[in-house]
Design a protein around this motif. Structure first.
Motif, PDB file in Angstrom:
ATOM      1  N   PHE A  47      -6.571   7.884   5.511  1.00 20.56           N
ATOM      2  CA  PHE A  47      -5.443   8.324   4.789  1.00 20.56           C
ATOM      3  C   PHE A  47      -4.435   8.953   5.736  1.00 20.56           C
ATOM      4  N   SER A  48      -3.324   8.573   5.937  1.00 20.47           N
ATOM      5  CA  SER A  48      -2.350   9.074   7.033  1.00 20.47           C
ATOM      6  C   SER A  48      -0.870   8.916   6.659  1.00 20.47           C
ATOM      7  N   LYS A  49      -0.116   9.360   7.281  1.00 21.90           N
ATOM      8  CA  LYS A  49       1.289   9.225   7.258  1.00 21.90           C
ATOM      9  C   LYS A  49       1.782   8.709   8.687  1.00 21.90           C
ATOM     10  N   LEU A  74       0.281   6.842   3.703  1.00 21.05           N
ATOM     11  CA  LEU A  74       1.040   7.570   2.312  1.00 21.05           C
ATOM     12  C   LEU A  74       2.384   7.392   2.257  1.00 21.05           C
ATOM     13  N   ASP A  75       3.162   7.708   3.353  1.00 19.12           N
ATOM     14  CA  ASP A  75       4.666   7.786   3.243  1.00 19.12           C
ATOM     15  C   ASP A  75       5.167   6.706   2.943  1.00 19.12           C
ATOM     16  N   ILE A  83      -1.667   9.618  -4.575  1.00 17.71           N
ATOM     17  CA  ILE A  83      -3.219   9.345  -3.473  1.00 17.71           C
ATOM     18  C   ILE A  83      -3.479  10.733  -2.794  1.00 17.71           C
ATOM     19  N   GLN A  84      -2.412  11.287  -2.376  1.00 18.20           N
ATOM     20  CA  GLN A  84      -2.647  12.951  -1.569  1.00 18.20           C
ATOM     21  C   GLN A  84      -3.202  13.828  -2.691  1.00 18.20           C
ATOM     22  N   ASP A  85      -2.586  13.780  -3.765  1.00 19.11           N
ATOM     23  CA  ASP A  85      -3.222  14.801  -4.935  1.00 19.11           C
ATOM     24  C   ASP A  85      -4.754  14.184  -5.305  1.00 19.11           C
ATOM     25  N   VAL A  96      -3.325  15.426   5.835  1.00 20.39           N
ATOM     26  CA  VAL A  96      -3.416  14.272   6.563  1.00 20.39           C
ATOM     27  C   VAL A  96      -3.547  14.342   7.933  1.00 20.39           C
ATOM     28  N   PRO A  97      -4.415  13.630   8.730  1.00 20.64           N
ATOM     29  CA  PRO A  97      -5.175  12.422   7.989  1.00 20.64           C
ATOM     30  C   PRO A  97      -6.502  12.756   7.398  1.00 20.64           C
TER      31      PRO A  97
END
Length: 135
Positions: A47-49, A74-75, A83-85, A96-97
């Motif tokens: 899980f990344s930006k 995610l961005d 998803i980040q929550d 992240v990551p």
């Protein structure tokens, strides 16, 4: 009478749009379900930006190992914040990551690089690696 019609329209719109005017509305479990399904369905899930240097660093580890992770940027998603929550609920971190190997949480960028350098990552992936290069 006109005020009653206006109020009725507002109520219908609120119900249809699922809007919350001051009240707390529980978030759907879909983001959490998405994270769980993604993690369980891929050998390597990140899980990344896309703009994050720490995320690039973690992804570079897998490139070095000739491994193709499943990456969720995610961005680049409308539900990225949800998803980040969900990640904080599942792993206790929102940053992240977040890297998962074989369904288990490995950690963030530093954890991934450390596991690469000490050979733990190659062992988790069932591959051979030198792990000597600095990233």
């Amino acid at each position: 009478m006109r005020n009653l019609e206006t109020l009725s329209i507002v109520v219908v719109l609120v119900l249809l749009l699922g809007s919350n005017f001051g009240g707390a509305v529980a978030k759907p479990k879909s983001a959490s379900d998405f994270v769980k399904k993604t993690v369980s369905s891929h050998t390597i899930a990140i899980f990344s930006k896309s703009y994050c240097p720490y995320c690039r660093r973690a992804k570079a580890v897998f490139k070095e190992l000739n491994q193709e992770p499943f990456v969720v940027e995610l961005d680049e998603r409308d539900d990225g914040r949800d998803i980040q929550d969900a990640l904080i609920e599942l792993v206790g971190r929102r940053t992240v990551p977040q890297v998962f190997i074989n369904g288990k949480h490995l950690g963030g960028s530093d954890d991934t690089v450390d596991a690469y350098e000490n050979g733990e990552l190659a062992k988790l992936l069932g591959i051979e690696s030198e792990g000597d290069e600095e990233l």
